[in-house]
Design a protein around this motif. Structure first.
Motif, PDB file in Angstrom:
ATOM      1  N   LYS A  10       0.937  -1.318   0.027  1.00 52.77           N
ATOM      2  CA  LYS A  10       0.004  -0.077   0.061  1.00 52.77           C
ATOM      3  C   LYS A  10       0.739   1.061  -0.017  1.00 52.77           C
ATOM      4  CE  LYS A  10      -3.993   2.043   2.183  1.00 52.77           C
ATOM      5  NZ  LYS A  10      -4.742   1.764   3.293  1.00 52.77           N
ATOM      6  N   PRO A  14      -2.484   7.685  -4.012  1.00 56.63           N
ATOM      7  CA  PRO A  14      -3.210   6.685  -4.661  1.00 56.63           C
ATOM      8  C   PRO A  14      -2.874   6.715  -6.290  1.00 56.63           C
ATOM      9  CG  PRO A  14      -4.431   8.577  -3.998  1.00 56.63           C
ATOM     10  CD  PRO A  14      -2.902   8.794  -3.535  1.00 56.63           C
ATOM     11  N   SER A  19      -7.045   3.390  -6.455  1.00 59.08           N
ATOM     12  CA  SER A  19      -6.440   2.402  -5.621  1.00 59.08           C
ATOM     13  C   SER A  19      -5.009   2.688  -5.148  1.00 59.08           C
ATOM     14  CB  SER A  19      -6.258   1.146  -6.544  1.00 59.08           C
ATOM     15  OG  SER A  19      -5.759   0.045  -5.684  1.00 59.08           O
ATOM     16  N   GLN A  20      -4.759   2.306  -3.878  1.00 58.93           N
ATOM     17  CA  GLN A  20      -3.467   2.589  -3.465  1.00 58.93           C
ATOM     18  C   GLN A  20      -2.601   1.196  -3.134  1.00 58.93           C
ATOM     19  OE1 GLN A  20      -4.684   4.805   0.425  1.00 58.93           O
ATOM     20  NE2 GLN A  20      -3.292   6.021  -0.337  1.00 58.93           N
ATOM     21  N   GLU A  21      -3.416   0.134  -3.760  1.00 57.39           N
ATOM     22  CA  GLU A  21      -2.604  -1.027  -3.361  1.00 57.39           C
ATOM     23  C   GLU A  21      -2.057  -1.856  -4.733  1.00 57.39           C
ATOM     24  OE1 GLU A  21      -5.531  -3.875  -1.571  1.00 57.39           O
ATOM     25  OE2 GLU A  21      -5.232  -3.040   0.383  1.00 57.39           O
ATOM     26  N   TRP A  22      -0.662  -2.195  -4.561  1.00 54.27           N
ATOM     27  CA  TRP A  22       0.033  -2.626  -5.600  1.00 54.27           C
ATOM     28  C   TRP A  22       0.476  -4.046  -5.421  1.00 54.27           C
ATOM     29  CZ3 TRP A  22       0.684   0.258 -10.132  1.00 54.27           C
ATOM     30  CH2 TRP A  22       0.405   1.617  -9.904  1.00 54.27           C
ATOM     31  N   CYS A  35      -1.149  -2.635 -10.441  1.00 51.55           N
ATOM     32  CA  CYS A  35      -2.342  -1.958  -9.567  1.00 51.55           C
ATOM     33  C   CYS A  35      -3.292  -2.973  -9.556  1.00 51.55           C
ATOM     34  CB  CYS A  35      -2.638  -0.889 -10.348  1.00 51.55           C
ATOM     35  SG  CYS A  35      -4.152   0.278  -9.657  1.00 51.55           S
ATOM     36  N   THR A  53       6.132   3.339   0.885  1.00 52.98           N
ATOM     37  CA  THR A  53       5.345   2.233   1.475  1.00 52.98           C
ATOM     38  C   THR A  53       4.694   2.731   2.650  1.00 52.98           C
ATOM     39  OG1 THR A  53       6.650   0.598   0.423  1.00 52.98           O
ATOM     40  CG2 THR A  53       5.440  -0.162   2.198  1.00 52.98           C
ATOM     41  N   LYS A  54       3.595   2.308   2.747  1.00 56.71           N
ATOM     42  CA  LYS A  54       2.667   2.757   3.941  1.00 56.71           C
ATOM     43  C   LYS A  54       2.612   1.513   4.677  1.00 56.71           C
ATOM     44  CE  LYS A  54      -1.623   5.579   4.702  1.00 56.71           C
ATOM     45  NZ  LYS A  54      -2.464   6.024   4.018  1.00 56.71           N
ATOM     46  N   SER A  55       2.104   0.245   3.965  1.00 56.78           N
ATOM     47  CA  SER A  55       1.891  -0.910   4.626  1.00 56.78           C
ATOM     48  C   SER A  55       2.387  -1.939   3.541  1.00 56.78           C
ATOM     49  CB  SER A  55       0.490  -1.175   5.339  1.00 56.78           C
ATOM     50  OG  SER A  55      -0.437  -1.088   4.145  1.00 56.78           O
TER      51      SER A  55
END
Length: 69
Positions: A10, A14, A19-22, A35, A53-55
């Motif tokens: 994440k 964005p 989306s923020q997830e890759w 993405c 990276t956030k998470s």
């Protein structure tokens, strides 16, 4: 953090699709990311991924003792 193929990252900002997830498809000096919202693939330097990276969600591992049919 240890990044592996199949992990979900994440990021702070964005993608234009929202989306923020890759999903990580390739790990090395450069990362290939896909993405999770629209399927767009990009190549990004390791330094940029580590910085933003956030998470990190680890990929599901195979269950030991499972059948391989």
């Amino acid at each position: 953090m240890v990044y592996e193929v199949g992990d979900i990252v994440k990021l702070k900002k964005p993608h234009p699709c929202g989306s923020q997830e890759w999903e990580i498809l390739r790990v090395g000096a450069d990362f290939r990311l896909k993405c999770r919202g629209c399927g767009h693939m990009i190549m990004v330097t390791r330094r940029l991924v580590e910085k933003n990276t956030k998470s990190l969600k680890k990929a599901a591992q195979n269950i030991p003792g499972g059948s391989d049919i």
